[in-house]
Write a protein that holds these residues in place. Structure first.
Motif, PDB file in Angstrom:
ATOM      1  N   THR A 291       0.753  -1.211  -0.015  1.00 54.26           N
ATOM      2  CA  THR A 291       0.083  -0.021  -0.204  1.00 54.26           C
ATOM      3  C   THR A 291       0.958   1.219  -0.193  1.00 54.26           C
ATOM      4  O   THR A 291       0.358   2.299  -0.689  1.00 54.26           O
ATOM      5  CB  THR A 291      -1.053   0.020   1.318  1.00 54.26           C
ATOM      6  OG1 THR A 291      -0.222   0.066   2.572  1.00 54.26           O
ATOM      7  CG2 THR A 291      -1.824  -0.943   1.389  1.00 54.26           C
TER       8      THR A 291
ATOM      9  N   VAL B 214      -2.128   3.536  -2.057  1.00 57.44           N
ATOM     10  CA  VAL B 214      -3.382   3.283  -1.584  1.00 57.44           C
ATOM     11  C   VAL B 214      -3.713   2.753  -0.320  1.00 57.44           C
ATOM     12  O   VAL B 214      -2.428   2.403   0.280  1.00 57.44           O
ATOM     13  CB  VAL B 214      -4.090   1.997  -2.615  1.00 57.44           C
ATOM     14  CG1 VAL B 214      -4.065   2.525  -4.064  1.00 57.44           C
ATOM     15  CG2 VAL B 214      -3.351   0.807  -2.514  1.00 57.44           C
ATOM     16  N   THR B 215      -4.888   2.594   0.191  1.00 56.89           N
ATOM     17  CA  THR B 215      -4.959   1.866   1.714  1.00 56.89           C
ATOM     18  C   THR B 215      -5.199   0.284   1.714  1.00 56.89           C
ATOM     19  O   THR B 215      -5.754  -0.334   0.602  1.00 56.89           O
ATOM     20  CB  THR B 215      -6.384   2.529   2.264  1.00 56.89           C
ATOM     21  OG1 THR B 215      -7.612   2.029   1.442  1.00 56.89           O
ATOM     22  CG2 THR B 215      -6.326   3.987   2.224  1.00 56.89           C
ATOM     23  N   PRO B 216      -5.023  -0.299   2.758  1.00 59.61           N
ATOM     24  CA  PRO B 216      -5.203  -1.665   2.773  1.00 59.61           C
ATOM     25  C   PRO B 216      -6.913  -2.037   2.537  1.00 59.61           C
ATOM     26  O   PRO B 216      -6.993  -2.940   1.904  1.00 59.61           O
ATOM     27  CB  PRO B 216      -4.849  -2.028   4.234  1.00 59.61           C
ATOM     28  CG  PRO B 216      -3.873  -0.925   4.626  1.00 59.61           C
ATOM     29  CD  PRO B 216      -4.413   0.345   3.796  1.00 59.61           C
TER      30      PRO B 216
ATOM     31  N   THR C 248      -8.443  -0.333   0.172  1.00 67.91           N
ATOM     32  CA  THR C 248      -8.813  -0.279  -1.181  1.00 67.91           C
ATOM     33  C   THR C 248      -8.264  -1.873  -1.786  1.00 67.91           C
ATOM     34  O   THR C 248      -8.859  -2.283  -2.603  1.00 67.91           O
ATOM     35  CB  THR C 248      -7.861   0.601  -1.661  1.00 67.91           C
ATOM     36  OG1 THR C 248      -8.480   1.843  -1.196  1.00 67.91           O
ATOM     37  CG2 THR C 248      -8.008   0.752  -3.370  1.00 67.91           C
ATOM     38  N   VAL C 249      -7.129  -2.291  -1.348  1.00 65.20           N
ATOM     39  CA  VAL C 249      -6.629  -3.344  -1.860  1.00 65.20           C
ATOM     40  C   VAL C 249      -7.553  -4.741  -1.568  1.00 65.20           C
ATOM     41  O   VAL C 249      -7.965  -5.536  -2.449  1.00 65.20           O
ATOM     42  CB  VAL C 249      -5.168  -3.730  -1.220  1.00 65.20           C
ATOM     43  CG1 VAL C 249      -4.826  -5.482  -1.675  1.00 65.20           C
ATOM     44  CG2 VAL C 249      -4.136  -2.686  -1.586  1.00 65.20           C
TER      45      VAL C 249
END
Length: 128
Positions: free
Chosen positions: A11, A16-18, A20-21
């Protein structure tokens, strides 16, 4: 040698954020990371590249569904031509939709201007 990283490193590198992943994994935009002994997910450089490409496509205005239609092409066609052709088609469709919305807003603006003028005329005739 392929880089293996945990979610935090992924991330950080992809911006990006966790959450989002995990969301992208749940809707099929990204394959889930590989699990190892302790249950931790591990990712490689391809995951970083994929996340970055998803973010670039979002900046172009593509929806996640549209991105899902083209994302694999970026990683299976080395020339990138097939993906770009498909994205171009999507962008042209978006332009048509925007032009239609602009026409609707112009029509609404004209109607509002007409209402304003009628009210102003009526008030000028009756405010004596």
């Amino acid at each position: 040698m392929m880089t293996r990283m945990r979610m935090g490193e992924l991330t950080r590198r992809a911006g990006v954020t966790p959450r989002t992943v995990r969301y992208y994994e749940s809707i099929g935009l990204m394959p889930a990371g590989e699990r190892e002994g302790g249950g931790q997910h591990h990712y490689d450089d391809a995951a970083v590249a994929r996340l970055r490409k998803i973010e670039q496509l979002k900046l172009l205005g593509l929806t996640l569904d549209e991105i899902g239609e083209v994302i694999d092409l970026y990683f299976t066609d080395p020339s990138g031509a097939r993906a770009k052709r498909k994205v171009l088609t999507m962008l042209r469709k978006h332009l048509i939709e925007v032009n239609d919305k602009i026409a609707e807003v112009r029509k609404l603006r004209s109607e509002l201007q007409g209402h304003i003028e009628r009210f102003e005329r009526w008030l000028s005739e009756h405010d004596r």
